[in-house]
Motif scaffolding. Structure first.
Motif, short mmCIF file in Angstrom:
data_model
loop_
_atom_site.label_atom_id
_atom_site.label_comp_id
_atom_site.label_asym_id
_atom_site.label_seq_id
_atom_site.Cartn_x
_atom_site.Cartn_y
_atom_site.Cartn_z
N LEU A 1 0.88 -1.17 0.00
CA LEU A 1 0.00 0.00 0.00
C LEU A 1 0.91 1.22 0.00
O LEU A 1 1.64 1.47 0.97
N THR B 1 2.38 4.90 -0.02
CA THR B 1 2.12 6.20 0.59
C THR B 1 3.32 7.11 0.32
O THR B 1 4.05 6.92 -0.66
N LEU C 1 -0.12 5.48 6.73
CA LEU C 1 -1.31 5.58 5.88
C LEU C 1 -2.30 6.60 6.43
O LEU C 1 -2.28 6.93 7.61
N ASP D 1 -7.59 4.75 4.86
CA ASP D 1 -6.97 3.60 4.17
C ASP D 1 -6.68 2.46 5.13
O ASP D 1 -6.69 1.29 4.73
N VAL E 1 -0.28 -1.06 -4.69
CA VAL E 1 -1.50 -0.27 -4.76
C VAL E 1 -1.22 1.17 -4.36
O VAL E 1 -0.86 1.45 -3.21
N ARG F 1 -1.91 4.57 -2.92
CA ARG F 1 -2.91 5.07 -1.98
C ARG F 1 -2.68 6.55 -1.63
O ARG F 1 -3.52 7.37 -1.91
N SER F 2 -1.59 6.89 -1.01
CA SER F 2 -1.44 8.27 -0.54
C SER F 2 -0.04 8.84 -0.82
O SER F 2 0.59 9.40 0.08
N TYR G 1 -9.51 1.18 -9.00
CA TYR G 1 -10.47 2.12 -8.43
C TYR G 1 -10.56 3.34 -9.34
O TYR G 1 -9.70 3.61 -10.18
N GLU H 1 -4.32 8.70 -6.89
CA GLU H 1 -4.15 8.60 -5.43
C GLU H 1 -5.35 9.16 -4.69
O GLU H 1 -5.19 9.91 -3.73
N SER I 1 -8.45 9.77 -2.21
CA SER I 1 -9.10 9.27 -1.00
C SER I 1 -10.34 8.50 -1.45
O SER I 1 -11.10 8.98 -2.29
#
Length: 305
Positions: A16, A18, A25, A29, A62, A64-65, A257, A279, A281
């Protein structure tokens, strides 16, 4: 890059991704960690620019942030191209991290906020009318370097010109959009889509309250605080979102997503503000079952890359 990497024997490993400023995270998440563990998926948190990470050791990486990439986009895009199992894919990252994609979507018939673009070195004249406008860079995240200006106010006109100059001096592309006043009452609607066996499936929606109160004064931290509540998407909003996703280069069926951000236009019909594929939310804490749906989407991409 072709993704021919298959999950390892035993428990699959997922990264994940970031940034160094958010090593634990975003709290939203973190809600997916339990559902992933329940599905036998080992999840690690890793900063995108950490040189110690062996990305080839993951069955899926993946995004994510990684919210500090805006001032390092070239480096970020180059890094994405080296990650063999990245979702969303590196070509999507390249396309989606420059908001000039809005022009492509508009040309494809997607209803979008009218946008003017200024390259560094180009001259620019403030709009003659006295409406409100939003100024921001074409590469940005978390509402950084974004301001709202009332051009009927002489001070705002000066600040708007200074904002454009500041971005141009930094070598950044500037975008100017009319402020959609409906956001002050209706808010912004974000529609969240997650991967399923037959492509993206609508998961849930949220309402984001108005965020731009005036000229750009800077943001403390990685993003401007948001006012989020759950929302039920309307058939009209879902129809526009499907139109947006149908125009994604390469097809939306390969995405993990997508987030489609809409605001009512002057006539009340939804228009696209942003399509978030890099990225976003995902606001999985605002809908029953959303953390499990995200975990299932990750499993789908593990088994059907």
């Amino acid at each position: 890059m072709t993704n021919d990497h298959q999950p390892t024997r035993g428990e699959p490993r997922v990264a994940l991704i970031t940034c160094s400023g958010l090593v634990d995270l975003d709290p939203d998440d973190r809600l997916v960690l339990g559902p992933l563990a329940a599905r036998g998926v080992l999840a690690d948190v890793a900063a995108w620019d950490d040189p110690a990470v062996d990305w080839s050791g993951y069955d899926l990486a993946v995004l994510r942030s990684p919210w500090d990439y805006a001032l390092r986009r070239d480096e970020f895009v180059a890094w994405a191209a080296t990650v063999p199992t990245l979702v969303n894919p590196a070509d999507v990252v390249r396309w989606n991290t420059d908001k000039r994609y809005l022009g492509e979507l508009a040309a494809a018939g997607v209803p979008t906020v009218p946008t003017a673009w200024m390259l560094p070195g180009e001259s620019w004249t403030l709009p003659a009318d006295h409406g409100e406008y939003v100024i921001k860079p074409a590469v940005s995240a978390g509402s950084q370097d974004t301001g709202r200006y009332d051009l009927a106010d002489p001070e705002h006109r000066e600040l708007a010109e200074a904002h454009v100059r500041r971005l141009a001096d930094a070598g950044r592309v500037t975008m100017v959009q009319p402020y959609l006043a409906a956001v002050d009452t209706a808010g912004e609607t974000a529609l969240l889509f997650l991967a399923g066996r037959r492509g993206l499936t609508f998961s849930h929606a949220i309402r984001k309250g108005p965020m731009l109160t005036g000229p750009d004064l800077g943001v403390d931290g990685l993003y401007k605080p948001e006012e989020i509540t759950a929302r039920t998407a309307t058939p009209e909003q879902l129809a526009v979102a499907e139109q947006v996703l149908a125009a994604v280069p390469g097809g939306a069926e390969r995405l993990l997503y997508a987030r489609v951000d809409l605001i009512p236009g002057p006539d009340g019909t939804p228009v696209l503000v942003e399509l978030e594929l890099t990225e976003p939310s995902l606001f999985i804490g605002y809908a029953d079952g959303a953390p499990d749906r995200l975990a299932d989407a990750i499993l789908t991409r593990l088994t059907h890359p």
